[in-house]
Design a protein around this motif. Sequence first.
Motif, PDB file in Angstrom:
ATOM      1  N   VAL A   1      11.414   7.793 -15.798  1.00 51.76           N
ATOM      2  CA  VAL A   1      12.164   6.576 -15.441  1.00 51.76           C
ATOM      3  C   VAL A   1      11.946   6.262 -13.959  1.00 51.76           C
ATOM      4  CG1 VAL A   1      14.474   5.595 -15.122  1.00 51.76           C
ATOM      5  CG2 VAL A   1      13.917   6.786 -17.240  1.00 51.76           C
ATOM      6  N   PHE A   2      11.994   7.285 -13.115  1.00 50.66           N
ATOM      7  CA  PHE A   2      11.745   7.078 -11.683  1.00 50.66           C
ATOM      8  C   PHE A   2      10.325   6.569 -11.436  1.00 50.66           C
ATOM      9  CE2 PHE A   2      15.476   9.807 -10.660  1.00 50.66           C
ATOM     10  CZ  PHE A   2      16.047   8.984  -9.702  1.00 50.66           C
ATOM     11  N   ILE A   3       9.360   7.127 -12.154  1.00 46.75           N
ATOM     12  CA  ILE A   3       7.971   6.677 -12.004  1.00 46.75           C
ATOM     13  C   ILE A   3       7.850   5.209 -12.398  1.00 46.75           C
ATOM     14  CG2 ILE A   3       5.621   6.913 -12.930  1.00 46.75           C
ATOM     15  CD1 ILE A   3       6.091   9.906 -13.070  1.00 46.75           C
TER      16      ILE A   3
ATOM     17  N   LYS B   1      15.301  -1.445  -1.352  1.00 46.11           N
ATOM     18  CA  LYS B   1      15.483  -0.978  -2.729  1.00 46.11           C
ATOM     19  C   LYS B   1      14.531   0.181  -3.031  1.00 46.11           C
ATOM     20  CE  LYS B   1      15.401  -2.644  -7.510  1.00 46.11           C
ATOM     21  NZ  LYS B   1      15.094  -3.817  -8.387  1.00 46.11           N
ATOM     22  N   THR B   2      13.290   0.077  -2.566  1.00 49.32           N
ATOM     23  CA  THR B   2      12.305   1.134  -2.781  1.00 49.32           C
ATOM     24  C   THR B   2      12.726   2.417  -2.071  1.00 49.32           C
ATOM     25  OG1 THR B   2      10.509  -0.492  -2.979  1.00 49.32           O
ATOM     26  CG2 THR B   2       9.882   1.784  -2.492  1.00 49.32           C
ATOM     27  N   ARG B   3      13.177   2.284  -0.822  1.00 46.27           N
ATOM     28  CA  ARG B   3      13.628   3.455  -0.060  1.00 46.27           C
ATOM     29  C   ARG B   3      14.804   4.138  -0.765  1.00 46.27           C
ATOM     30  NH1 ARG B   3      15.879   3.335   4.427  1.00 46.27           N
ATOM     31  NH2 ARG B   3      14.926   5.106   5.467  1.00 46.27           N
ATOM     32  N   LYS B   4      15.723   3.347  -1.289  1.00 48.38           N
ATOM     33  CA  LYS B   4      16.881   3.906  -1.984  1.00 48.38           C
ATOM     34  C   LYS B   4      16.449   4.634  -3.256  1.00 48.38           C
ATOM     35  CE  LYS B   4      21.476   2.651  -3.675  1.00 48.38           C
ATOM     36  NZ  LYS B   4      22.448   1.535  -3.915  1.00 48.38           N
ATOM     37  N   THR B   5      15.482   4.066  -3.976  1.00 50.53           N
ATOM     38  CA  THR B   5      14.976   4.693  -5.204  1.00 50.53           C
ATOM     39  C   THR B   5      14.336   6.046  -4.898  1.00 50.53           C
ATOM     40  OG1 THR B   5      14.514   2.504  -6.142  1.00 50.53           O
ATOM     41  CG2 THR B   5      13.475   4.381  -7.214  1.00 50.53           C
ATOM     42  N   VAL B   6      13.527   6.101  -3.840  1.00 51.78           N
ATOM     43  CA  VAL B   6      12.865   7.353  -3.454  1.00 51.78           C
ATOM     44  C   VAL B   6      13.897   8.395  -3.023  1.00 51.78           C
ATOM     45  CG1 VAL B   6      11.255   8.435  -1.841  1.00 51.78           C
ATOM     46  CG2 VAL B   6      10.728   6.196  -2.805  1.00 51.78           C
ATOM     47  N   GLN B   7      14.900   7.978  -2.265  1.00 52.99           N
ATOM     48  CA  GLN B   7      15.938   8.899  -1.814  1.00 52.99           C
ATOM     49  C   GLN B   7      16.712   9.476  -3.002  1.00 52.99           C
ATOM     50  OE1 GLN B   7      18.024   6.328   0.887  1.00 52.99           O
ATOM     51  NE2 GLN B   7      16.686   6.789   2.624  1.00 52.99           N
TER      52      GLN B   7
ATOM     53  N   TYR C   1       6.716   2.089 -10.018  1.00 48.19           N
ATOM     54  CA  TYR C   1       5.689   1.104 -10.402  1.00 48.19           C
ATOM     55  C   TYR C   1       6.262  -0.316 -10.354  1.00 48.19           C
ATOM     56  CZ  TYR C   1       2.516  -1.603 -13.316  1.00 48.19           C
ATOM     57  OH  TYR C   1       1.669  -2.578 -13.790  1.00 48.19           O
ATOM     58  N   LYS C   2       7.496  -0.464 -10.827  1.00 49.86           N
ATOM     59  CA  LYS C   2       8.145  -1.775 -10.817  1.00 49.86           C
ATOM     60  C   LYS C   2       8.340  -2.277  -9.390  1.00 49.86           C
ATOM     61  CE  LYS C   2      12.194  -4.207 -12.647  1.00 49.86           C
ATOM     62  NZ  LYS C   2      13.515  -4.054 -13.330  1.00 49.86           N
ATOM     63  N   ASN C   3       8.739  -1.373  -8.496  1.00 54.34           N
ATOM     64  CA  ASN C   3       8.906  -1.743  -7.084  1.00 54.34           C
ATOM     65  C   ASN C   3       7.580  -2.179  -6.475  1.00 54.34           C
ATOM     66  OD1 ASN C   3      11.640  -1.162  -7.097  1.00 54.34           O
ATOM     67  ND2 ASN C   3      11.368   0.931  -6.395  1.00 54.34           N
ATOM     68  N   TYR C   4       6.510  -1.481  -6.841  1.00 52.65           N
ATOM     69  CA  TYR C   4       5.178  -1.835  -6.333  1.00 52.65           C
ATOM     70  C   TYR C   4       4.765  -3.228  -6.800  1.00 52.65           C
ATOM     71  CZ  TYR C   4       0.080  -2.079  -6.261  1.00 52.65           C
ATOM     72  OH  TYR C   4      -1.207  -2.507  -6.093  1.00 52.65           O
ATOM     73  N   VAL C   5       4.969  -3.505  -8.079  1.00 50.29           N
ATOM     74  CA  VAL C   5       4.618  -4.824  -8.630  1.00 50.29           C
ATOM     75  C   VAL C   5       5.466  -5.917  -7.977  1.00 50.29           C
ATOM     76  CG1 VAL C   5       4.629  -6.259 -10.722  1.00 50.29           C
ATOM     77  CG2 VAL C   5       3.829  -3.900 -10.833  1.00 50.29           C
ATOM     78  N   THR C   6       6.752  -5.634  -7.796  1.00 51.04           N
ATOM     79  CA  THR C   6       7.673  -6.615  -7.202  1.00 51.04           C
ATOM     80  C   THR C   6       7.284  -6.936  -5.765  1.00 51.04           C
ATOM     81  OG1 THR C   6       9.477  -5.803  -8.592  1.00 51.04           O
ATOM     82  CG2 THR C   6      10.083  -7.124  -6.668  1.00 51.04           C
ATOM     83  N   ILE C   7       7.025  -5.889  -4.973  1.00 56.16           N
ATOM     84  CA  ILE C   7       6.653  -6.097  -3.564  1.00 56.16           C
ATOM     85  C   ILE C   7       5.326  -6.833  -3.453  1.00 56.16           C
ATOM     86  CG2 ILE C   7       5.830  -4.856  -1.494  1.00 56.16           C
ATOM     87  CD1 ILE C   7       8.133  -2.965  -1.794  1.00 56.16           C
TER      88      ILE C   7
ATOM     89  N   SER D   1       0.824  -1.210   0.000  1.00 56.50           N
ATOM     90  CA  SER D   1       0.000   0.000   0.000  1.00 56.50           C
ATOM     91  C   SER D   1       0.859   1.261   0.000  1.00 56.50           C
ATOM     92  CB  SER D   1      -0.927  -0.011   1.223  1.00 56.50           C
ATOM     93  OG  SER D   1      -1.689   1.167   1.279  1.00 56.50           O
ATOM     94  N   ILE D   2       1.937   1.250   0.788  1.00 56.68           N
ATOM     95  CA  ILE D   2       2.833   2.407   0.872  1.00 56.68           C
ATOM     96  C   ILE D   2       3.510   2.662  -0.464  1.00 56.68           C
ATOM     97  CG2 ILE D   2       4.975   3.275   1.899  1.00 56.68           C
ATOM     98  CD1 ILE D   2       4.125   1.779   4.481  1.00 56.68           C
ATOM     99  N   VAL D   3       4.031   1.602  -1.084  1.00 54.12           N
ATOM    100  CA  VAL D   3       4.717   1.749  -2.368  1.00 54.12           C
ATOM    101  C   VAL D   3       3.732   2.190  -3.457  1.00 54.12           C
ATOM    102  CG1 VAL D   3       6.093   0.558  -4.130  1.00 54.12           C
ATOM    103  CG2 VAL D   3       6.436   0.032  -1.722  1.00 54.12           C
ATOM    104  N   LYS D   4       2.499   1.746  -3.362  1.00 55.48           N
ATOM    105  CA  LYS D   4       1.470   2.174  -4.319  1.00 55.48           C
ATOM    106  C   LYS D   4       1.232   3.675  -4.188  1.00 55.48           C
ATOM    107  CE  LYS D   4      -2.911   1.465  -3.553  1.00 55.48           C
ATOM    108  NZ  LYS D   4      -4.233   0.806  -3.363  1.00 55.48           N
ATOM    109  N   TRP D   5       1.198   4.177  -2.951  1.00 50.86           N
ATOM    110  CA  TRP D   5       0.996   5.607  -2.737  1.00 50.86           C
ATOM    111  C   TRP D   5       2.192   6.418  -3.218  1.00 50.86           C
ATOM    112  CZ3 TRP D   5      -3.008   8.458  -2.354  1.00 50.86           C
ATOM    113  CH2 TRP D   5      -4.193   7.931  -1.833  1.00 50.86           C
ATOM    114  N   ILE D   6       3.396   5.872  -3.071  1.00 46.07           N
ATOM    115  CA  ILE D   6       4.593   6.547  -3.601  1.00 46.07           C
ATOM    116  C   ILE D   6       4.470   6.683  -5.115  1.00 46.07           C
ATOM    117  CG2 ILE D   6       7.077   6.268  -4.021  1.00 46.07           C
ATOM    118  CD1 ILE D   6       7.279   5.004  -1.236  1.00 46.07           C
ATOM    119  N   PHE D   7       4.013   5.641  -5.766  1.00 41.26           N
ATOM    120  CA  PHE D   7       3.815   5.652  -7.216  1.00 41.26           C
ATOM    121  C   PHE D   7       2.760   6.688  -7.620  1.00 41.26           C
ATOM    122  CE2 PHE D   7       1.265   3.720 -10.767  1.00 41.26           C
ATOM    123  CZ  PHE D   7       2.156   4.026 -11.777  1.00 41.26           C
ATOM    124  N   ILE D   8       1.636   6.715  -6.909  1.00 39.14           N
ATOM    125  CA  ILE D   8       0.541   7.650  -7.215  1.00 39.14           C
ATOM    126  C   ILE D   8       0.991   9.097  -7.002  1.00 39.14           C
ATOM    127  CG2 ILE D   8      -1.752   8.452  -6.486  1.00 39.14           C
ATOM    128  CD1 ILE D   8      -2.402   5.508  -5.826  1.00 39.14           C
TER     129      ILE D   8
END
Length: 209
Positions: free
Chosen positions: A89-91, A116-122, A95-101, A35-42
């Motif tokens: 590319v970041f978006i 990996k998701t935290r590092k991508t956002v940072q 999305y890829k991180n969300y699907v993977t998780i 849910s958190i990664v989905k919100w990051i994507f949105i």
Amino acid sequence: MKELDLLKKDWQKNNAFEQISELEIYKMLHMKSSSIVKWIFIISILEILLWTSISVFFNTDDYLKNTKYDDYLIYFQVLNFFNYAVILVFIYLFYKNYVTITATVSTKQLMKDILKTRKTVQCYVWYNLAMATLSLLFGFFIAFTSNPEVLALSNKIATDSKVMAITIGILILIIAVFLSLFWLFYKLLYGILLKKLYRNYSELKKIDL
């Protein structure tokens, strides 16, 4: 012997209970992380829509055409295109991180995916801060070399070292304040989600021990 058998049965029941508890905890953390990664994507999509809308009202191309630096327009357009390409590319990575998780079933893999998701956002936040700094420097350069209202100050800076020092100090202060507000914006936007994500990682780490 009967007492020993009863102790074994009791131990097996307790062991089964612990396994079920850990499984339930994992499912809960898995669902929260997804849910958190989905919100990051949105939010990343909403953010790019916001900056695009703002750029429509503040048309830099028209401003450059009205200055002697209209030759720089092509470079600015290339930089702008590059910026949007990187953000897309970041978006995609979000999305890829969300699907993977969402598809992850292993506790260890879920922990890796969270990091990996935290590092991508940072990286995304630091990239935006770098682009904001570059845009500010570019804007100041254009203003001090082509804007008639600032040209008088530019001439005075060139002949008076004291005025130059004061102007540079003010510019550094403006950049620092702007970047601090920009950083605070991202801290509120993504920082809360990243804290929750790391909290999930800490809980998963306890289960994995």
